[in-house]
Design an enzyme around this catalytic site. Structure first.
Site, short mmCIF file in Angstrom:
data_model
loop_
_atom_site.label_atom_id
_atom_site.label_comp_id
_atom_site.label_asym_id
_atom_site.label_seq_id
_atom_site.Cartn_x
_atom_site.Cartn_y
_atom_site.Cartn_z
NE ARG A 104 -2.47 1.10 3.61
CZ ARG A 104 -3.17 0.94 4.72
NH1 ARG A 104 -4.46 0.60 4.65
NH2 ARG A 104 -2.62 1.10 5.90
CE LYS A 160 -2.07 4.79 7.15
NZ LYS A 160 -3.19 5.39 7.84
CD GLU A 201 -11.56 6.42 5.10
OE1 GLU A 201 -11.02 5.32 5.29
OE2 GLU A 201 -10.97 7.37 4.57
N1 PXG Z 1 -9.11 4.83 7.00
C1 PXG Z 1 -8.19 5.76 7.31
C2 PXG Z 1 -8.38 7.15 6.83
C3 PXG Z 1 -7.07 5.41 8.07
O1 PXG Z 1 -6.15 6.32 8.38
C4 PXG Z 1 -7.92 3.14 8.18
C5 PXG Z 1 -9.00 3.55 7.41
C6 PXG Z 1 -7.80 1.71 8.56
O2 PXG Z 1 -6.78 1.08 7.79
P1 PXG Z 1 -5.82 -0.05 8.38
O3 PXG Z 1 -4.91 -0.36 7.26
O4 PXG Z 1 -5.11 0.54 9.56
O5 PXG Z 1 -6.70 -1.18 8.74
C7 PXG Z 1 -6.93 4.08 8.52
C8 PXG Z 1 -5.74 3.69 9.35
C9 PXG Z 1 -3.65 6.15 14.64
C10 PXG Z 1 -3.63 5.26 13.45
O6 PXG Z 1 -2.63 6.20 15.34
C11 PXG Z 1 -4.54 5.39 12.42
C12 PXG Z 1 -4.49 4.53 11.32
C13 PXG Z 1 -3.53 3.58 11.28
C14 PXG Z 1 -2.63 3.49 12.33
C15 PXG Z 1 -2.67 4.33 13.42
O7 PXG Z 1 -4.69 6.79 14.87
N2 PXG Z 1 -5.41 4.67 10.31
#
Ligand code: PXG
Length: 286
Positions: free
Chosen positions: A50, A149, A182
């Protein structure tokens, strides 16, 4: 703590980047947040894939191969003896001028931090969380594509502020057409008549790694998972509602915009998937 910067592990106090780095000046860069469970880095290959896709979409060259990056992540986790924690992997555009022109930035900076993670308190997993619908609309796909991201999280930060103003930890974001995209850092799932629904990533979601794992685990249980556009009505009238993400894992939502979901308690499918996810993440067969 040891931080990895551009090929070297340095002490936290020596881990510095230039104020001319376009990551800082313009949010020009990409990142990943990755968990470590029992000394194993969770779904590392998928996170690396990703990251490279995010970088490609913004024409940012990652200054090393995937294999080298994987080794660097493992080395940083080892150097900090992180066996249950969190890794932040950041690639910035690098040092440029005060103008936005990314082509004058020569070397992308790579930074790896391995630390502990701030989780929701256990009681929130047992009781479930409340959320609101954000008025801030998710990025239009022809603006910064939500599948990237990127280091610019302002869109989601504005929605997160709305959640915090309302004393809830998360907010659901809708896209420019009014469909569910989301949450601010999590993907959205609902259950209705024993079928699981989640918005397609094209509705404005990041293609969550946790989302992918949870879909696979649900299908192993012979549950049907359907990716389709969801409306606010669908959220208001579902039987169960949960979020998935690296930090949250699988967490139940029991109220949205003041309306209880089901009987206002975490539902059975959500509880089962949380348990299955825990086992999977900790390397146990279910
Ligand atoms: N949507 C968004 C906008 C994100 O930033 C997810 C979905 C979930 O994706 P994953 O790959 O993590 O299942 C994310 C992920 C934090 C933190 O510290 C936030 C994320 C990942 C890691 C840490 O708040 N967001």
């Amino acid at each position: 703590m040891k931080i990895w910067i551009d090929g070297e592990l340095v002490d936290e106090t020596d881990a510095k980047i230039s104020v001319f780095d376009h990551g800082l000046l313009y949010g020009d860069g990409v990142f990943e947040g990755i968990r470590v469970y029992n000394g194993r880095i969770f779904e590392l290959k998928a996170h690396i894939r990703r990251l490279y896709e995010s970088a490609k979409a913004i024409r940012l060259d990652i200054p090393m191969s995937r294999e080298e990056l994987i080794k660097a992540v493992e080395k940083t986790a080892d150097a900090n003896a992180v066996s249950d924690g969190y890794i932040r992997l950041i690639i910035t555009r690098g040092v440029g001028t005060l103008g936005i022109n990314p082509l004058v930035c020569h070397d992308g900076r790579s930074i790896i931090i391995a630390d502990n993670i701030q989780l929701y308190p256990e009681e929130l997993y047992e009781r479930g969380i409340k959320v609101i619908s954000a008025t801030t609309v998710r990025n239009h796909p022809l603006a910064v594509p939500p599948q990237i991201k990127s280091l610019n999280y302002l869109n989601n930060i504005l929605a997160k502020l709305e959640a915090l103003d309302n004393n809830v930890p998360e907010a659901v974001m809708y896209n420019h057409e009014g469909y569910v995209a989301e949450a601010t850092a999590d993907n959205v799932f609902i259950v209705k008549n024993s079928c699981i629904y989640t918005p397609p990533v094209q509705a404005g979601a990041l293609e969550g790694i946790t989302r992918g794992v949870v879909i696979k685990l649900a299908e192993e249980e012979n549950l049907r998972v359907v990716e389709k556009n969801l409306t606010r009505f669908d959220l208001y009238t579902c039987d169960e509602f949960f979020l998935t993400g690296t930090a949250a894992e699988v967490i139940s939502v029991v109220e949205i915009d003041g309306r209880a979901i089901g009987d206002g308690k975490p539902g059975p499918i959500t509880k089962m998937l949380r348990k299955k996810f825990f086992k999977y993440a900790h390397g146990k067969k279910s």
